[in-house]
Write a protein that holds these residues in place. Sequence first.
Motif, PDB file in Angstrom:
ATOM      1  N   MET A   1       9.050   3.398 -18.921  1.00 40.67           N
ATOM      2  CA  MET A   1       8.749   4.777 -18.523  1.00 40.67           C
ATOM      3  C   MET A   1       7.304   5.116 -18.901  1.00 40.67           C
ATOM      4  SD  MET A   1      12.421   6.386 -19.668  1.00 40.67           S
ATOM      5  CE  MET A   1      12.033   8.116 -19.461  1.00 40.67           C
ATOM      6  N   GLY A   2       6.875   4.622 -20.054  1.00 42.61           N
ATOM      7  CA  GLY A   2       5.485   4.801 -20.452  1.00 42.61           C
ATOM      8  C   GLY A   2       4.531   4.125 -19.466  1.00 42.61           C
TER       9      GLY A   2
ATOM     10  N   GLU B   1      18.729  14.487  -8.601  1.00 43.00           N
ATOM     11  CA  GLU B   1      17.714  15.415  -8.079  1.00 43.00           C
ATOM     12  C   GLU B   1      16.415  14.661  -7.783  1.00 43.00           C
ATOM     13  OE1 GLU B   1      16.953  19.088 -10.339  1.00 43.00           O
ATOM     14  OE2 GLU B   1      18.880  18.724 -11.327  1.00 43.00           O
ATOM     15  N   ILE B   2      16.056  13.768  -8.697  1.00 41.32           N
ATOM     16  CA  ILE B   2      14.824  12.995  -8.500  1.00 41.32           C
ATOM     17  C   ILE B   2      14.942  12.120  -7.258  1.00 41.32           C
ATOM     18  CG2 ILE B   2      13.401  11.135  -9.465  1.00 41.32           C
ATOM     19  CD1 ILE B   2      13.696  12.407 -12.161  1.00 41.32           C
ATOM     20  N   ASP B   3      16.098  11.479  -7.089  1.00 42.95           N
ATOM     21  CA  ASP B   3      16.290  10.636  -5.902  1.00 42.95           C
ATOM     22  C   ASP B   3      16.182  11.469  -4.624  1.00 42.95           C
ATOM     23  OD1 ASP B   3      16.591   8.433  -7.483  1.00 42.95           O
ATOM     24  OD2 ASP B   3      18.775   8.401  -7.408  1.00 42.95           O
ATOM     25  N   GLU B   4      16.711  12.686  -4.655  1.00 43.28           N
ATOM     26  CA  GLU B   4      16.629  13.564  -3.493  1.00 43.28           C
ATOM     27  C   GLU B   4      15.165  13.931  -3.206  1.00 43.28           C
ATOM     28  OE1 GLU B   4      18.889  14.335  -1.272  1.00 43.28           O
ATOM     29  OE2 GLU B   4      17.313  15.448  -0.206  1.00 43.28           O
ATOM     30  N   LEU B   5      14.413  14.241  -4.264  1.00 39.75           N
ATOM     31  CA  LEU B   5      12.988  14.558  -4.100  1.00 39.75           C
ATOM     32  C   LEU B   5      12.226  13.337  -3.568  1.00 39.75           C
ATOM     33  CD1 LEU B   5      12.482  16.608  -7.396  1.00 39.75           C
ATOM     34  CD2 LEU B   5      12.195  17.516  -5.070  1.00 39.75           C
ATOM     35  N   HIS B   6      12.604  12.171  -4.055  1.00 39.82           N
ATOM     36  CA  HIS B   6      11.983  10.921  -3.606  1.00 39.82           C
ATOM     37  C   HIS B   6      12.173  10.743  -2.098  1.00 39.82           C
ATOM     38  CE1 HIS B   6      10.620   6.803  -3.610  1.00 39.82           C
ATOM     39  NE2 HIS B   6      11.812   6.295  -3.437  1.00 39.82           N
ATOM     40  N   ARG B   7      13.402  10.967  -1.626  1.00 45.78           N
ATOM     41  CA  ARG B   7      13.664  10.839  -0.192  1.00 45.78           C
ATOM     42  C   ARG B   7      12.864  11.865   0.599  1.00 45.78           C
ATOM     43  NH1 ARG B   7      18.912   9.436  -2.145  1.00 45.78           N
ATOM     44  NH2 ARG B   7      19.498  11.611  -2.357  1.00 45.78           N
ATOM     45  N   LYS B   8      12.755  13.080   0.044  1.00 42.85           N
ATOM     46  CA  LYS B   8      12.007  14.155   0.708  1.00 42.85           C
ATOM     47  C   LYS B   8      10.525  13.764   0.820  1.00 42.85           C
ATOM     48  CE  LYS B   8      11.715  19.170   0.037  1.00 42.85           C
ATOM     49  NZ  LYS B   8      12.011  20.237  -0.940  1.00 42.85           N
ATOM     50  N   ALA B   9       9.985  13.234  -0.275  1.00 43.75           N
ATOM     51  CA  ALA B   9       8.575  12.816  -0.265  1.00 43.75           C
ATOM     52  C   ALA B   9       8.366  11.706   0.762  1.00 43.75           C
ATOM     53  CB  ALA B   9       8.158  12.349  -1.665  1.00 43.75           C
ATOM     54  N   ARG B  10       9.278  10.741   0.782  1.00 41.91           N
ATOM     55  CA  ARG B  10       9.137   9.622   1.719  1.00 41.91           C
ATOM     56  C   ARG B  10       9.197  10.087   3.163  1.00 41.91           C
ATOM     57  NH1 ARG B  10      12.727   4.541  -0.078  1.00 41.91           N
ATOM     58  NH2 ARG B  10      14.331   6.065   0.403  1.00 41.91           N
ATOM     59  N   ARG B  11      10.092  11.042   3.433  1.00 41.76           N
ATOM     60  CA  ARG B  11      10.185  11.565   4.806  1.00 41.76           C
ATOM     61  C   ARG B  11       8.869  12.196   5.228  1.00 41.76           C
ATOM     62  NH1 ARG B  11      15.512  13.181   3.539  1.00 41.76           N
ATOM     63  NH2 ARG B  11      14.781  15.249   2.933  1.00 41.76           N
ATOM     64  N   LEU B  12       8.296  13.005   4.332  1.00 40.37           N
ATOM     65  CA  LEU B  12       7.026  13.662   4.651  1.00 40.37           C
ATOM     66  C   LEU B  12       5.911  12.634   4.856  1.00 40.37           C
ATOM     67  CD1 LEU B  12       6.938  16.744   2.248  1.00 40.37           C
ATOM     68  CD2 LEU B  12       7.022  16.800   4.744  1.00 40.37           C
ATOM     69  N   ILE B  13       5.884  11.619   4.006  1.00 39.61           N
ATOM     70  CA  ILE B  13       4.820  10.613   4.099  1.00 39.61           C
ATOM     71  C   ILE B  13       4.927   9.840   5.414  1.00 39.61           C
ATOM     72  CG2 ILE B  13       3.853   8.524   3.028  1.00 39.61           C
ATOM     73  CD1 ILE B  13       4.897   9.724   0.299  1.00 39.61           C
TER      74      ILE B  13
ATOM     75  N   ARG C   1      11.290   5.426 -10.261  1.00 39.11           N
ATOM     76  CA  ARG C   1      11.608   4.389 -11.261  1.00 39.11           C
ATOM     77  C   ARG C   1      11.732   4.998 -12.656  1.00 39.11           C
ATOM     78  NH1 ARG C   1      14.405   0.837 -10.891  1.00 39.11           N
ATOM     79  NH2 ARG C   1      13.530  -0.323 -12.595  1.00 39.11           N
ATOM     80  N   THR C   2      10.865   5.965 -12.963  1.00 37.32           N
ATOM     81  CA  THR C   2      10.942   6.619 -14.280  1.00 37.32           C
ATOM     82  C   THR C   2      12.312   7.269 -14.448  1.00 37.32           C
ATOM     83  OG1 THR C   2       8.602   7.165 -13.970  1.00 37.32           O
ATOM     84  CG2 THR C   2       9.722   8.191 -15.836  1.00 37.32           C
ATOM     85  N   GLY C   3      12.755   7.977 -13.423  1.00 36.65           N
ATOM     86  CA  GLY C   3      14.071   8.612 -13.460  1.00 36.65           C
ATOM     87  C   GLY C   3      15.184   7.582 -13.623  1.00 36.65           C
ATOM     88  N   ASP C   4      15.070   6.466 -12.908  1.00 37.65           N
ATOM     89  CA  ASP C   4      16.046   5.375 -13.025  1.00 37.65           C
ATOM     90  C   ASP C   4      16.168   4.885 -14.465  1.00 37.65           C
ATOM     91  OD1 ASP C   4      16.948   5.058 -10.498  1.00 37.65           O
ATOM     92  OD2 ASP C   4      15.967   3.136 -10.125  1.00 37.65           O
ATOM     93  N   HIS C   5      15.020   4.640 -15.079  1.00 39.27           N
ATOM     94  CA  HIS C   5      15.034   4.137 -16.462  1.00 39.27           C
ATOM     95  C   HIS C   5      15.655   5.163 -17.408  1.00 39.27           C
ATOM     96  CE1 HIS C   5      13.054   0.270 -16.249  1.00 39.27           C
ATOM     97  NE2 HIS C   5      12.180   0.770 -15.405  1.00 39.27           N
TER      98      HIS C   5
END
Lengths: 215, 215
Positions: free
Chosen positions: A93-94, A156-168, A192-196
């Motif tokens: 995470m660091g 929530e992080i995974d949902e934000l990740h998908r949202k970011a990817r859609r926009l990109i 990945r940080t959220g995953d860890h």
Amino acid sequence: MREIYRQELSHLGNDLESLAKLVAKALDRARLALAEQDLELAEETIDADDRIDDLAMDIEGATMHLLALQAPVATDLRLITGTMRLAQNLERMGDMAMHVAQVARAAYPEPATPSQIQEILIQMAKRTLDMTLDLGTVIKSSDAELAQKIIDTDDEIDELHRKARRLIRDPEVELTRDQIINGTLLSRFLERTGDHASKAASRIIFMIRGEYVPH
Amino acid sequence: MREIYRQELSHLGNDLESLAKLVAKALDRARLALAEQDLELAEETIDADDRIDDLAMDIEGATMHLLALQAPVATDLRLITGTMRLAQNLERMGDMAMHVAQVARAAYPEPATPSQIQEILIQMAKRTLDMTLDLGTVIKSSDAELAQKIIDTDDEIDELHRKARRLIRDPEVELTRDQIINGTLLSRFLERTGDHASKAASRIIFMIRGEYVPH
């Protein structure tokens, strides 16, 4: 001898808590560096990663020492091997905080991505910070409910990740090549940080409940 | 009792070797799926990851079992905790193969990136395959020289990674938005695969030499 052993175990717990605090600080700085195009904070985040790596290495060394000298069983064995794994999660995470700061530094003085995407990334960074602060608390309190909250936050992080990817990926959203690359990497690092953090929280739950369920 | 213990240790070594072979197979398929836009191979790589995860989890469970019941010291302790870490590295390499296959699948029937970048990525994938095959050999033979070769190969991968990134950032190289994203992710996944293989090889060297030097 047993007294020294208990002291060492308690010391290990304190070190792990300190590690969580260092990582939280790194994520907080990385988020600010990203949000405010703050070059100095980005540099500080990158420089501070060595201390995180050193502490994680110390913890790993201490767990090996305890395993070798004390041959712990049952709860203590779970505690010690669990600590080893938690230190690894926190160390990664660091690394992610450092990578985020590196992207912010490379983009400076421009923001790494336009505001529409930047906002989502900042939200992701905030959530990972919350998760890490909670991890520090859970390491001390063994509060399984709070650990579960960390795991839930990862959704929530995974949902934000998908949202970011859609926009990109959306051709309607105007992006330069660098912004596409930055957004892709930043979203991945934060996911990945959220995953860890989530894996670390699951591990703590199993340490508390006494079941060993590896990932 | 000692006889059963030695058998369990030997069984653990065999499982680790099998895991390296499964990961090598996944990387080989992922590379072909990428190089030849082979949808079926991409699907197979993605589906096969469960087996890799299961075997890695079995190995972790077995190491915990050995630690708990045998309270090993010195060489055996290093061997068992080292095996635990190697299984984690290999499991992550399997994940990376799956991610590469996912990008290939999403791009299908188009190649994920244009040939100029694709060639570099395929070279990276080939090197990670070589490293993984060598890891399988080193797990069996404890050949420190071959382990060092794995570490050296990671430098080549890092160089290819930088080359891919330069091309992806180069405005002279014509790329669609999807190709920029795919190239960025693929290069990152393959660079991480090399990292894990290199860390695994360092760990084996320290297991052979009997020094404990964590990453």
